[in-house]
Design a protein around this motif. Structure first.
Motif, PDB file in Angstrom:
ATOM      1  N   GLY A 255       0.824  -1.209   0.000  1.00 41.15           N
ATOM      2  CA  GLY A 255       0.000   0.000   0.000  1.00 41.15           C
ATOM      3  C   GLY A 255       0.856   1.255   0.000  1.00 41.15           C
ATOM      4  O   GLY A 255       2.073   1.205   0.193  1.00 41.15           O
ATOM      5  N   VAL A 256       0.211   2.392  -0.207  1.00 41.92           N
ATOM      6  CA  VAL A 256       0.911   3.677  -0.240  1.00 41.92           C
ATOM      7  C   VAL A 256       1.418   4.005   1.151  1.00 41.92           C
ATOM      8  O   VAL A 256       0.649   4.014   2.118  1.00 41.92           O
ATOM      9  CB  VAL A 256      -0.024   4.805  -0.727  1.00 41.92           C
ATOM     10  CG1 VAL A 256       0.681   6.158  -0.612  1.00 41.92           C
ATOM     11  CG2 VAL A 256      -0.446   4.544  -2.160  1.00 41.92           C
ATOM     12  N   ARG A 257       2.748   4.290   1.261  1.00 41.16           N
ATOM     13  CA  ARG A 257       3.299   4.607   2.586  1.00 41.16           C
ATOM     14  C   ARG A 257       3.693   6.077   2.688  1.00 41.16           C
ATOM     15  O   ARG A 257       3.792   6.609   3.768  1.00 41.16           O
ATOM     16  CB  ARG A 257       4.517   3.724   2.872  1.00 41.16           C
ATOM     17  CG  ARG A 257       4.133   2.253   2.784  1.00 41.16           C
ATOM     18  CD  ARG A 257       4.965   1.402   3.654  1.00 41.16           C
ATOM     19  NE  ARG A 257       4.593   1.491   5.055  1.00 41.16           N
ATOM     20  CZ  ARG A 257       5.062   0.644   5.962  1.00 41.16           C
ATOM     21  NH1 ARG A 257       5.890  -0.311   5.609  1.00 41.16           N
ATOM     22  NH2 ARG A 257       4.713   0.761   7.224  1.00 41.16           N
ATOM     23  N   MET A 258       3.935   6.644   1.534  1.00 39.14           N
ATOM     24  CA  MET A 258       4.213   8.072   1.576  1.00 39.14           C
ATOM     25  C   MET A 258       3.557   8.747   0.376  1.00 39.14           C
ATOM     26  O   MET A 258       3.569   8.196  -0.722  1.00 39.14           O
ATOM     27  CB  MET A 258       5.699   8.349   1.541  1.00 39.14           C
ATOM     28  CG  MET A 258       6.010   9.787   1.948  1.00 39.14           C
ATOM     29  SD  MET A 258       7.616  10.345   1.405  1.00 39.14           S
ATOM     30  CE  MET A 258       7.251  10.806  -0.246  1.00 39.14           C
ATOM     31  N   ALA A 259       3.003   9.942   0.643  1.00 38.18           N
ATOM     32  CA  ALA A 259       2.397  10.677  -0.463  1.00 38.18           C
ATOM     33  C   ALA A 259       2.690  12.156  -0.306  1.00 38.18           C
ATOM     34  O   ALA A 259       2.752  12.681   0.809  1.00 38.18           O
ATOM     35  CB  ALA A 259       0.885  10.435  -0.492  1.00 38.18           C
ATOM     36  N   VAL A 260       2.888  12.793  -1.440  1.00 40.49           N
ATOM     37  CA  VAL A 260       3.071  14.242  -1.474  1.00 40.49           C
ATOM     38  C   VAL A 260       1.998  14.769  -2.392  1.00 40.49           C
ATOM     39  O   VAL A 260       1.816  14.258  -3.505  1.00 40.49           O
ATOM     40  CB  VAL A 260       4.466  14.585  -2.035  1.00 40.49           C
ATOM     41  CG1 VAL A 260       4.560  16.063  -2.373  1.00 40.49           C
ATOM     42  CG2 VAL A 260       5.546  14.193  -1.050  1.00 40.49           C
ATOM     43  N   GLU A 261       1.234  15.758  -1.913  1.00 43.77           N
ATOM     44  CA  GLU A 261       0.119  16.242  -2.723  1.00 43.77           C
ATOM     45  C   GLU A 261       0.280  17.734  -3.014  1.00 43.77           C
ATOM     46  O   GLU A 261       0.298  18.538  -2.086  1.00 43.77           O
ATOM     47  CB  GLU A 261      -1.206  16.010  -1.980  1.00 43.77           C
ATOM     48  CG  GLU A 261      -1.521  14.528  -1.831  1.00 43.77           C
ATOM     49  CD  GLU A 261      -2.733  14.295  -0.937  1.00 43.77           C
ATOM     50  OE1 GLU A 261      -3.388  15.286  -0.542  1.00 43.77           O
ATOM     51  OE2 GLU A 261      -2.997  13.121  -0.619  1.00 43.77           O
ATOM     52  N   LEU A 316       2.200  13.201   3.499  1.00 45.53           N
ATOM     53  CA  LEU A 316       1.657  12.127   4.335  1.00 45.53           C
ATOM     54  C   LEU A 316       2.700  11.036   4.481  1.00 45.53           C
ATOM     55  O   LEU A 316       3.271  10.580   3.495  1.00 45.53           O
ATOM     56  CB  LEU A 316       0.398  11.536   3.688  1.00 45.53           C
ATOM     57  CG  LEU A 316      -0.764  12.513   3.483  1.00 45.53           C
ATOM     58  CD1 LEU A 316      -1.787  11.922   2.533  1.00 45.53           C
ATOM     59  CD2 LEU A 316      -1.405  12.847   4.817  1.00 45.53           C
ATOM     60  N   VAL A 317       2.986  10.642   5.712  1.00 43.29           N
ATOM     61  CA  VAL A 317       3.897   9.536   5.949  1.00 43.29           C
ATOM     62  C   VAL A 317       3.137   8.449   6.696  1.00 43.29           C
ATOM     63  O   VAL A 317       2.620   8.706   7.792  1.00 43.29           O
ATOM     64  CB  VAL A 317       5.110   9.997   6.767  1.00 43.29           C
ATOM     65  CG1 VAL A 317       5.940   8.795   7.215  1.00 43.29           C
ATOM     66  CG2 VAL A 317       5.966  10.955   5.960  1.00 43.29           C
ATOM     67  N   ASP A 318       3.037   7.297   6.053  1.00 42.09           N
ATOM     68  CA  ASP A 318       2.315   6.179   6.636  1.00 42.09           C
ATOM     69  C   ASP A 318       0.916   6.608   7.088  1.00 42.09           C
ATOM     70  O   ASP A 318       0.448   6.261   8.177  1.00 42.09           O
ATOM     71  CB  ASP A 318       3.093   5.614   7.838  1.00 42.09           C
ATOM     72  CG  ASP A 318       3.095   4.082   7.784  1.00 42.09           C
ATOM     73  OD1 ASP A 318       2.597   3.517   6.781  1.00 42.09           O
ATOM     74  OD2 ASP A 318       3.584   3.461   8.741  1.00 42.09           O
ATOM     75  N   GLY A 319       0.291   7.446   6.270  1.00 39.60           N
ATOM     76  CA  GLY A 319      -1.078   7.856   6.551  1.00 39.60           C
ATOM     77  C   GLY A 319      -1.200   9.079   7.433  1.00 39.60           C
ATOM     78  O   GLY A 319      -2.266   9.680   7.529  1.00 39.60           O
ATOM     79  N   ARG A 320      -0.129   9.489   8.094  1.00 44.42           N
ATOM     80  CA  ARG A 320      -0.231  10.648   8.981  1.00 44.42           C
ATOM     81  C   ARG A 320       0.140  11.927   8.234  1.00 44.42           C
ATOM     82  O   ARG A 320       1.126  11.952   7.490  1.00 44.42           O
ATOM     83  CB  ARG A 320       0.715  10.491  10.170  1.00 44.42           C
ATOM     84  CG  ARG A 320       0.044   9.864  11.379  1.00 44.42           C
ATOM     85  CD  ARG A 320       1.065   9.501  12.407  1.00 44.42           C
ATOM     86  NE  ARG A 320       1.635  10.689  13.083  1.00 44.42           N
ATOM     87  CZ  ARG A 320       2.591  10.587  14.010  1.00 44.42           C
ATOM     88  NH1 ARG A 320       3.060   9.393  14.347  1.00 44.42           N
ATOM     89  NH2 ARG A 320       3.053  11.664  14.581  1.00 44.42           N
ATOM     90  N   ASP A 321      -0.627  12.954   8.473  1.00 48.43           N
ATOM     91  CA  ASP A 321      -0.322  14.237   7.829  1.00 48.43           C
ATOM     92  C   ASP A 321       0.788  14.914   8.621  1.00 48.43           C
ATOM     93  O   ASP A 321       0.595  15.309   9.772  1.00 48.43           O
ATOM     94  CB  ASP A 321      -1.584  15.118   7.804  1.00 48.43           C
ATOM     95  CG  ASP A 321      -1.331  16.410   7.021  1.00 48.43           C
ATOM     96  OD1 ASP A 321      -0.147  16.733   6.763  1.00 48.43           O
ATOM     97  OD2 ASP A 321      -2.322  17.068   6.660  1.00 48.43           O
ATOM     98  N   VAL A 322       1.957  15.022   8.031  1.00 51.27           N
ATOM     99  CA  VAL A 322       3.086  15.635   8.739  1.00 51.27           C
ATOM    100  C   VAL A 322       3.514  16.935   8.055  1.00 51.27           C
ATOM    101  O   VAL A 322       4.643  17.376   8.199  1.00 51.27           O
ATOM    102  CB  VAL A 322       4.287  14.661   8.818  1.00 51.27           C
ATOM    103  CG1 VAL A 322       3.953  13.477   9.680  1.00 51.27           C
ATOM    104  CG2 VAL A 322       4.722  14.232   7.422  1.00 51.27           C
ATOM    105  N   ALA A 333       6.706   9.441  12.841  1.00 47.55           N
ATOM    106  CA  ALA A 333       5.700   8.900  11.922  1.00 47.55           C
ATOM    107  C   ALA A 333       6.284   7.785  11.059  1.00 47.55           C
ATOM    108  O   ALA A 333       5.548   7.110  10.348  1.00 47.55           O
ATOM    109  CB  ALA A 333       5.160  10.011  11.030  1.00 47.55           C
ATOM    110  N   GLY A 334       7.617   7.607  11.107  1.00 45.38           N
ATOM    111  CA  GLY A 334       8.206   6.480  10.395  1.00 45.38           C
ATOM    112  C   GLY A 334       9.119   6.853   9.249  1.00 45.38           C
ATOM    113  O   GLY A 334       9.442   6.028   8.405  1.00 45.38           O
ATOM    114  N   LEU A 335       9.600   8.112   9.237  1.00 51.55           N
ATOM    115  CA  LEU A 335      10.458   8.527   8.139  1.00 51.55           C
ATOM    116  C   LEU A 335      11.929   8.501   8.550  1.00 51.55           C
ATOM    117  O   LEU A 335      12.281   8.913   9.647  1.00 51.55           O
ATOM    118  CB  LEU A 335      10.106   9.949   7.686  1.00 51.55           C
ATOM    119  CG  LEU A 335      10.943  10.420   6.503  1.00 51.55           C
ATOM    120  CD1 LEU A 335      10.112  10.466   5.239  1.00 51.55           C
ATOM    121  CD2 LEU A 335      11.563  11.776   6.768  1.00 51.55           C
ATOM    122  N   ALA A 336      12.744   7.987   7.653  1.00 56.00           N
ATOM    123  CA  ALA A 336      14.195   8.073   7.842  1.00 56.00           C
ATOM    124  C   ALA A 336      14.752   8.879   6.686  1.00 56.00           C
ATOM    125  O   ALA A 336      14.198   8.860   5.587  1.00 56.00           O
ATOM    126  CB  ALA A 336      14.811   6.683   7.877  1.00 56.00           C
TER     127      ALA A 336
END
Lengths: 505, 310, 659
Positions: A255-261, A316-322, A333-336
């Motif tokens: 599934g999508v783990r990161m998104a930039v909109e 969005l990282v792992d579904g969370r808006d950061v 949120a899970g970003l390295a």
């Protein structure tokens, strides 16, 4: 075919305190040939060229130009002897015009500056070698490619016999590289000799007439493209077989783990560096960003990592808006993040290896209790990571700045991957890194992909992007030009897109 | 206010502003050349003081204003050589070295003055030269063409220095060395030679500025310059390293000073307002610097010693 | 790694070099202000009358308490550094004691040039019950101060010194050997044919210094053209060196020599050899050369010791200081009649008479009084700072003046004031109203040092601070009246620094004076807001001239720029703070001159009398502290009368400045 030896270096040895930079190096360049000089960082290429250009004196050995001792002991001597050098960092004065840069240092120009006649000759040379540039333009207004053309014109203006080019393609787009090669070939055909310094094996194979490989200050091989292969050149450079392209496992995309909109980010110069970009990366996928340096790559990475506030859009990282969140929130949120400027943003140079490993987690149990660092547990973890990621360091207490680029990068990778991130951003992961270390880093990235991490690789090295990515997103001036699947990659088309033509096809 | 806007008053203010601007303009032109080569000299004021004393003492002893000018220039050249050795040959930190030169100049000029002269005695310099015809133009002539030859010389130097920087090979070398010495070096330009030359010219003009100041005032006193050398440095930034810009800054500074002065003479301002007005030239400079420094970059290699192979 | 180290080392070098340059500059800066004062401003005030603290005990008549009893036993011991027959210092005391009456036994320990030995001898004599133990040598003072309290019933005497250490059983004695020195010097100058006289001395202290200084003064008084070469050989005992010193004098043309202390016996031999004449001291040195020793100053210690002994017998063990001199007969000039010196003897006798009756002084070392001045501008600024430097130079009773000038930065001035106070200066003058705040903090830390500051009327209620101010409005008024009378254009220009203190007083007075003289005259005042900007002062003057002014004035040190402009345009100038005529002999009409000495003399005399300050003083026209000095080279006709009328009116109070 008479092969006059334009340049002959024999037995060149140069010692710095504690380092043998050149050890009995022989090299010769014939009239009309492009001679590639290949080697890892620190192999002694730069030292050899600085000796040739009069910036260093060799401890022993001989420099002959057209059979006679060169007598070069300063750049002025070198220029008089017909040697010109195009440095990796351009030797241009940005506040001067092209013509002024060209005429700078020429004794014959008299006390009065006459840029008019200079401009005329510059136009002649431009026309003859296809080096289009406006002589009256100020250098700071020029693009990188144009600046390189100015450098070449400077050499031609001085009617150089031997031209040294230090990593000339590092800053160019593929079409620019092609143009450059045409010009260089023409210069060689005019009877000049060229020394082409690079570590890009493809370029060397396609341009060079002969290849000399340096390793640890010594010549490790001399060959021609016809007699060798990329794999063999890499082996000569590193001293062992190298896998240039990592084996990619079969894709298992989730599934999508990161998104930039529709992300918009303002750069340092106050202009919009990222102009409405949207991307998605799925679990177990590597998305590569291709583009010429300075087209918004850095701002994109920094905006995602929380180091630069976006002007608009969402991350969005792992579904969370950061979006616009503090870096520590983005991390939780899970970003390295493996940053582009590893010495500035990745490590604290004065800190020890162990301290840099702990930079992120130092305020958490079990490494910290009631505000006090627990050096025992910290040491254990540092030792473990250094071993697992094959970081070569004298000790855990060594100041990090003393490590090589590759080992620092491995150290950062170790720290970033140790938390099992959901998303990894790797910006310029192997820039300035030895082939051996690059091979290792590539393998680790592919392994991480296999674990299900969504990975964004940002690189100006097109070969790297193509080798690693499952999909390639091309950006130009902060906008997405298109996304190409691994299976459909066409270098020519990529080059066009990098230069701003959108993927309408 | 009405008194101030009489023609006679305005004419005087302009003439006065030009006189006040002259020494700092001279020193500023020199400093601009020095900074264009990448060398900052905070010691301008000290060199001016030495030049001023040298010229004053020479004229006191010989009566020759020309000899005084020559001595001021020679003093500047000697100080330039010293500063070149310190900052170019030995690559010393320029800020601190410049302050050292300033303190040296301040102390030595005072010491020599006390030892050799004692009581300040007036000297005669050049009498004003009323340029034929031009000086006869009503008002205009009075404002611009009834000054000392030193004033004309100074303002004539503006286009000369501009030509030197922009239209000569030396000027090209100068600009290149100040922006990217490594590039200049890679093309065979001797960074050290260019910087030495620039420093020598800069200090020559600073010494000359001091000589002009002493000759125009006809007197010497401890700390005669009263910080004009530092204003000259500010003017270089103000003028964005261009001779015409330095001239504009010097004139602005001089005119603001002379205007405030005239207001006080006429009793338009007095008391606390007068004290505030005294700060006007300095404030104006600061404001201008803040505005300008946002738009124009200084020579990139300013204050950075050049060391090949680094 | 190694390369990095190399680089950092090099950078270190750069930093060191930079620091060096800066230090050099600082040093030069320090030299500038300090050296400046050292060169021109440090003046040693002309020596004044000797204020000798010692009192002279008149030789008392013996008033024996019981004539019927046999003479009581009275034992005297002498401890002295050289031989008893040295024809010099030690012999003088031995001869002196021998001449005393009422002494039954004398014991001498001589040759104790080692102080510890002498101390042991003194202690032994005291334990032995001697009635008077004489420690004859100024170097024995320290030892005696420790020993005497252990023997409260024993009387001690020591010399040459004026210090009894406050002990009741110690007498001190000293010789005014400068008087004899003066007589000898006068005679030597008169006697010398070559015009060169040589002096051989031991170390520049005590009795020897007194004698030599007196000698030099006497010679100079007799004939200023005579060259007196003094050579202190830094030894009391090195006869060979003394001989060499004498040889040196002769080689330099000296035909008359003198010398003091026991090693001079070497010198007299040289004199004899070359036929040079000799003047002796401490004892009659004729035996050293009957044909060369012209005269000797002989010490008659008995003149004061008799009184000491009589006192002891009467139960007074000491506690006083005594001096022998020409007047009390303790010093005697003994001539060698074998040598005919003609009129020169009359010279000597005249000197003896003059010194004896007080019409002459030896101008010997006056009581030390050191004054320091800290001032904002240069000592020769022809303005504010120069006024105090000149004023202090005019004071009497000051032995040394040191000036730190150019300290327009208050912190620097404060540091200088503190340093002078720590250095033990008797009076530290902070000359600048801006220094008040700093002085208020510093003065309480040095309660024994006197401070003066001005211009101000505020002593901060501190007993060791004097304040001084000038009624410069008075001078300003006079100048203003004259300026108004003198101006033809009816416009007068004033260049001032900042509208405070002395400058404001002067300018206000000037404006009032001009208005009083002629209300129609326009006085334009321009405070340029700087004490130091010469160029701006010049432009301000230009402005005045442009506005029609034909008479200018100004105050503070930056006006040197304005006077040049006045000269250029033929405008007249009125000066203040110092006589500014040097700035333009053809334009400076008159100057108001500050005579700070008028009030400072009182301050100094007070300090010497133990009053460190606490009062505010003012100089003005009435007390002569302000003087209007006219430049007679400029004929101003009736205008001078205007000025003189104003001076008279302000002086007798019929006029006021209105401020």
């Amino acid at each position: 075919m008479t092969e006059t030896r334009l340049l002959e270096l024999s037995g060149i040895t140069k010692r710095f305190p504690g380092v043998l930079a050149n050890d009995d190096v022989d090299l010769d360049v014939r009239v009309g040939e492009v001679h590639a000089l290949l080697g890892e960082n620190g192999a002694g290429k730069s030292t050899l060229m600085k000796i040739l250009f009069g910036l260093y004196e060799p401890d022993s050995g001989q420099v002959l130009i057209e059979g006679r001792p060169s007598g070069i002991s300063s750049p002025a001597d070198a220029i008089r002897a017909g040697v010109a050098m195009i440095h990796q960092h351009f030797m241009l004065v940005p506040t001067l015009t092209v013509a002024e840069n060209v005429v700078l240092g020429l004794a014959e120009s008299g006390w009065r500056l006459d840029t008019g006649s200079v401009a005329e000759r510059v136009r002649d040379l431009s026309a003859r070698y296809g080096l289009e540039v406006d002589p009256s333009a100020l250098v700071w207004q020029l693009s990188v490619g144009e600046r390189q053309r100015v450098e070449i014109i400077k050499a031609l203006y001085r009617d150089c016999r031997l031209l040294i080019l230090d990593e000339p393609t590092a800053v160019l787009t593929p079409p620019e590289v092609e143009d450059l090669f045409v010009t260089l070939r023409q210069m060689a055909d005019d009877g000049r000799g060229l020394i082409f310094i690079s570590h890009k094996l493809d370029e060397v194979m396609s341009l060079a007439d002969r290849i000399t490989v340096l390793r640890d200050g010594r010549v490790s091989g001399e060959t021609t493209p016809g007699e060798t292969s990329k794999e063999e050149l890499a082996r000569m450079m590193v001293g062992r077989p190298v896998q240039l392209v990592p084996d990619k496992p079969p894709l298992e995309i989730g599934g999508v783990r990161m998104a930039v909109e529709d992300l918009r980010v303002v750069g340092d110069r106050g202009t919009e560096a990222v102009a409405g970009l949207s991307l998605e990366i799925r679990s177990g996928e590597i998305l590569g960003i291709a583009g010429v340096s300075g087209n918004g790559q850095r701002e994109l990475a920094e905006a995602i990592a929380g180091l630069r506030a976006p002007a608009a859009g969402r991350v969005l990282v792992d579904g969370r808006d950061v979006t616009g969140a503090h870096p520590s929130e983005v991390r939780s949120a899970g970003l390295a993040y493996v940053p582009e400027e590893r010495m500035r943003d990745g490590v604290v140079g004065e800190f020890t290896v162990a301290e840099n490993v702990m930079l992120v987690d130092h305020d958490r149990a079990p490494y910290c209790r009631r505000g006090m660092l627990r050096f025992g547990t910290i040491g254990e973890r540092a030792r473990d990571l250094v071993a697992r990621f094959a970081v070569k360091t004298p000790s855990l207490e060594t100041p990090t700045r003393n490590l090589s680029g590759g080992n620092i990068q491995k150290l950062i990778l170790a720290r970033e991957l140790s938390g099992s991130p959901a998303v990894l951003i790797a910006a310029q992961p192997t820039r300035g890194v030895d082939i051996g270390a690059a091979e290792y880093i590539h393998r680790r990235l592919v392994e991480e992909q296999g674990r299900g991490t969504a990975i964004l690789v940002i690189s100006e090295d097109l070969d790297e992007v193509m080798a690693l990515s499952d999909r390639i997103a091309v950006i130009f001036e902060g906008r997405l030009m298109g996304i190409i699947d691994r299976s459909e990659v066409d270098v020519a088309q990529l080059g066009l897109m990098m230069a701003g033509s959108s993927n309408a096809a | 206010m009405s008194d101030f806007f009489t023609l006679a008053s305005l004419v005087f203010v302009v003439g006065s502003g030009i006189r006040l601007a002259t020494p700092m303009l001279l020193a500023g032109l020199g400093e601009a050349i020095g900074q264009r080569s990448g060398v900052l000299n905070l010691g301008v004021d000290g060199v001016m003081l030495l030049g001023a004393f040298g010229a004053y003492y020479t004229i006191l002893e010989t009566g020759s204003a020309v000899a005084g000018i020559l001595v001021g220039v020679a003093v500047g050249l000697i100080m330039g050589l010293a500063y070149g050795v310190i900052t170019v040959t030995f690559g010393a930190e320029q800020g601190i070295s410049g302050i050292g030169i300033y303190l040296f100049g301040l102390g030595v000029s005072d010491l020599l003055f006390q030892k050799q002269v004692g009581t300040p005695l007036p000297i005669r310099g050049f009498s004003d030269w009323h340029i034929p015809f031009l000086s006869d133009i009503p008002r205009i002539g009075e404002m611009f063409f009834q000054h000392s030859v030193l004033v004309y010389m100074t303002f004539l130097l503006v286009p000369v220095v501009a030509f030197l920087i922009n239209r000569t090979t030396f000027g090209l070398d100068l600009r290149a060395v100040g922006e990217n010495p490594a590039a200049a070096d890679s093309l065979g330009v001797s960074v050290a030679r260019v910087r030495y030359s620039a420093i020598m010219i800069a200090n020559l003009l600073a010494g000359l500025a001091g000589a002009v100041l002493a000759i125009e005032l006809g007197i010497f006193q401890q700390n005669l310059t009263n910080g004009q050398g530092f204003i000259a440095i500010a003017l270089v930034y103000f003028g964005a390293w261009r001779p015409t810009g330095v001239m504009a800054g010097a004139l602005l500074f001089g005119l603001v000073s002379s205007t405030v002065l005239q207001w006080r003479t006429l009793g338009i301002v007095s008391g606390a307002a007068s004290s505030l007005m005294a700060m006007a030239p300095a404030l104006l400079t600061i404001v201008a610097l803040v505005v300008i420094s946002r738009t124009v970059g200084q020579p990139s290699a300013l204050t950075r010693p050049f060391d090949r192979g680094k | 790694m190694r390369r990095f180290k190399l680089r950092s080392k090099r950078q270190g070098g750069r930093i060191i070099l930079s620091a060096l340059v800066a230090t050099l500059g600082l040093l030069a800066g320090a030299c500038g202000s300090d050296g400046g004062s050292g060169g021109a401003a440090t003046t040693t005030a002309s020596p004044s009358t000797t204020a000798t603290p010692t009192t002279t005990a008149s030789p008392s008549t013996t008033d024996a308490p019981a004539t019927t009893e046999p003479p009581a036993e009275f034992r005297v011991a002498i401890v002295a550094p050289s031989a008893s027959n040295d024809l010099a210092f030690t012999q003088s005391i031995v001869d002196g004691v021998a001449a005393l009456s009422g002494v039954t036994e004398v014991h001498v320990t001589d040759g104790t040039f080692i102080v510890d030995e002498a101390a042991a001898a003194v202690r032994a004599y005291a334990e032995d019950g001697y009635d008077l133990v004489i420690a004859h040598g100024s170097q024995y003072g320290g030892a005696l101060e420790l020993i005497a309290p252990d023997f409260p019933d024993t009387a001690f005497a020591w010399g040459t010194s004026g210090n009894t250490f406050g002990l009741a059983n110690v007498s001190a004695y000293t010789a005014a050997s400068d008087e004899g020195g003066y007589v000898m010097g006068a005679m030597a100058a008169a006697l010398s044919e070559s015009g060169v006289v040589g002096v051989v001395g031991p170390i520049e202290v005590g009795d020897a210094k007194l004698y030599v200084d007196g000698f030099v003064a006497g010679a100079a008084a007799q004939d200023a053209g005579v060259e007196v070469n003094v050579n202190y050989i830094q030894s009391f005992s090195d006869v060979a060196l003394a001989a060499e010193a004498a040889q040196g004098h002769v080689a330099n043309g000296a035909d008359v020599l003198t010398g003091t202390a026991q090693m001079v016996v070497g010198a007299t031999g040289v004199a004899a050899e070359h036929g040079a004449k000799w003047f002796g001291t401490q004892a009659n040195q004729t035996p050293l050369g009957a044909d060369i020793v012209v005269a000797s100053q002989v010490y008659k210690w008995e003149v004061v010791l008799q009184g000491v002994i009589d006192g002891i017998k009467a139960g007074d063990l000491g506690g006083e200081a005594h001096e022998i001199n020409l007047a009390n007969g303790g010093l005697v000039i003994e001539f060698n009649d074998a040598i005919d010196i003609g009129d020169v003897k009359a010279v000597g006798e005249a000197a003896i008479a003059g010194l004896g009756d007080g019409t002459l002084t030896t101008a010997g070392p006056p009581a030390e009084f050191r004054v320091a001045i800290v001032a904002p501008s240069a000592s020769n600024d022809l303005a504010f700072t120069q006024s105090i430097v000149d004023g202090v130079a005019a004071l009497s009773g000051v032995t040394e003046v040191h000036v730190t000038d150019g300290t327009f930065i208050v912190d620097e001035a404060a540091a200088a004031v503190r340093a002078y106070a720590e250095d033990g200066y008797d009076l530290v003058i902070a000359h600048g109203s801006q220094y008040g705040g700093a002085l208020e903090l510093i003065a309480p830390d040095f309660p024994d040092t006197a401070f003066a500051w001005g211009t101000s009327g505020n002593t901060f209620g501190l007993a060791n601070v004097s304040a001084y101010t000038a009624a410069s409005d008075e001078g300003g008024y006079v100048m203003g009246a004259m300026a108004a009378a003198l101006s033809e254009s009816g416009v007068v220009g004033v260049v001032g620094p900042i509208e405070v203190g002395d400058a404001k007083l002067y300018v206000d007075g000037f404006v009032a004076g001009a208005a009083a003289q002629d209300a129609g005259v326009e006085v334009n005042v321009n405070y340029i807001q700087s004490f130091s900007d010469v160029a701006l002062a010049a432009e301000a003057a230009q402005g005045h001239v442009a506005n029609g002014a034909d008479v200018l004035t100004g105050t503070a040190q930056m006006v040197v720029g304005a006077t040049g402009v006045a000269a250029e345009h033929g405008a007249k100038w009125f000066g203040t703070q110092a006589n500014q005529t040097p700035l333009g002999a053809d334009i400076v009409v008159a100057s108001q001159v500050y005579k700070w000495e008028v009030v400072l003399q009182g301050v100094i005399d007070g300090i010497k009398a133990g009053d460190l300050g606490g009062e505010a003083h003012e100089i003005n026209l009435a007390n002569g502290g302000l003087v209007i000095e006219f430049n007679d080279a400029i004929d101003i006709g009736d205008v001078k009368a205007v000025g003189e009328a104003a001076i008279a009116g302000l002086g007798d109070g019929t006029l006021t400045t209105g401020s």
